[in-house]
Scaffold this motif. Structure first.
Motif, PDB file in Angstrom:
ATOM      1  N   PHE A  94      -9.937   7.231  29.681  1.00 40.47           N
ATOM      2  CA  PHE A  94      -8.774   6.929  30.526  1.00 40.47           C
ATOM      3  C   PHE A  94      -9.213   6.714  31.971  1.00 40.47           C
ATOM      4  O   PHE A  94      -8.799   5.755  32.636  1.00 40.47           O
ATOM      5  CB  PHE A  94      -7.785   8.089  30.451  1.00 40.47           C
ATOM      6  N   SER A  95     -10.096   7.593  32.460  1.00 41.83           N
ATOM      7  CA  SER A  95     -10.559   7.501  33.833  1.00 41.83           C
ATOM      8  C   SER A  95     -11.338   6.214  34.070  1.00 41.83           C
ATOM      9  O   SER A  95     -11.160   5.541  35.084  1.00 41.83           O
ATOM     10  CB  SER A  95     -11.439   8.727  34.148  1.00 41.83           C
ATOM     11  N   ALA A  96     -12.208   5.864  33.109  1.00 41.47           N
ATOM     12  CA  ALA A  96     -13.041   4.674  33.267  1.00 41.47           C
ATOM     13  C   ALA A  96     -12.204   3.402  33.319  1.00 41.47           C
ATOM     14  O   ALA A  96     -12.584   2.419  33.953  1.00 41.47           O
ATOM     15  CB  ALA A  96     -14.046   4.607  32.120  1.00 41.47           C
ATOM     16  N   ASN A  97     -11.048   3.439  32.643  1.00 45.15           N
ATOM     17  CA  ASN A  97     -10.196   2.246  32.589  1.00 45.15           C
ATOM     18  C   ASN A  97      -8.996   2.331  33.525  1.00 45.15           C
ATOM     19  O   ASN A  97      -8.010   1.615  33.335  1.00 45.15           O
ATOM     20  CB  ASN A  97      -9.711   2.031  31.147  1.00 45.15           C
ATOM     21  N   MET A  98      -9.078   3.205  34.514  1.00 40.49           N
ATOM     22  CA  MET A  98      -7.944   3.403  35.416  1.00 40.49           C
ATOM     23  C   MET A  98      -7.471   2.088  36.066  1.00 40.49           C
ATOM     24  O   MET A  98      -6.252   1.846  36.161  1.00 40.49           O
ATOM     25  CB  MET A  98      -8.294   4.424  36.503  1.00 40.49           C
TER      26      MET A  98
END
Length: 235
Positions: free
Chosen positions: A166-170
């Motif tokens: 989720f963080s990487a694709n923020m």
């Protein structure tokens, strides 16, 4: 002592915490019992198991609201200390257990046990709450809850591997979410008015909540108190 399959014994365990004297354990129990809410939360136990069958935490943990009600009703000081040091943080505080035909409120008892655990700065409680320090910091300082920017793997490792994805694709998520929904706020779920924040700061201090924070995490207390006191002095 961590709970394992080998040492788990909900009703007959003896002196699982020899580091605490019986008198110290009894003092904690009496502190719970003297709470004015105690008599409204405990009326005995039919051992019907309705509270356990309705409890979501009982499905996933070695946790039983019935054991809590029984231990409290029997005034089993040793077992109650096991519960206060090992079990109370497994409760989701959903209060599904209040459907008890006897009128017990195991969730309410857990609330009392948690308050006593925090007030007395039990090490097990410090360890459990350490993982929530970032959330406590956010809520108490910003008057707000977890924001998308806080979804980082090192912030909440217990949230599982999906957080890293989720963080990487923020940036993609931000493009997918309408700007109106974000209201231009990325470091918080929403912006809290300064007047409201100052009122909250005053409430945290006046109600003793800051004293509780200091009891369980002095470092977090120092971070919060410095900002809050400066803001209150500038108003």
């Amino acid at each position: 002592m961590p709970t394992t399959l080998e040492n788990w014994n909900p009703g007959k365990a003896e002196n699982r915490h020899p580091e605490m004297t019986y008198e110290e354990k009894e003092k904690l129990f009496l502190e719970v019992k003297e709470d004015p809410r105690y008599e409204d939360f405990l009326y005995g136990c039919y051992e019907c198991g309705i509270c356990v069958s309705s409890c979501p935490s009982a499905r996933f943990y070695d946790y039983s609201p019935r054991v809590i009600a029984q231990a409290m009703a029997r005034e089993d000081v040793e077992r109650i200390y096991d519960i206060i040091s090992e079990d109370i943080w497994n409760c989701a505080q959903c209060f599904s257990c209040v459907r008890c035909p006897r009128g017990n409120n195991p969730g309410g008892l857990v609330t009392l046990l948690r308050e006593v655990a925090v007030r007395n700065g039990l090490q097990e409680t410090r360890d459990v709450l350490q993982g929530y320090s970032r959330v406590i910091y956010k809520v108490m300082l910003k008057g707000n809850q977890v924001s998308p920017d806080m979804l980082q793997p090192d912030f909440f490792p217990d949230w599982g591997p999906w957080v890293a994805q989720f963080s990487a694709n923020m940036p993609v998520w931000r493009k997918a979410i309408p700007v109106d929904t974000l209201r231009g706020v990325t470091d918080a779920a929403w912006r809290t008015e300064r007047k409201t924040l100052l009122e909250l700061y005053t409430i945290w201090f006046e109600t003793g909540n800051m004293d509780i924070i200091k009891e369980i995490d002095e470092g977090l207390y120092d971070l919060l108190a410095e900002v809050m006191q400066e803001e209150l002095e500038d108003q």
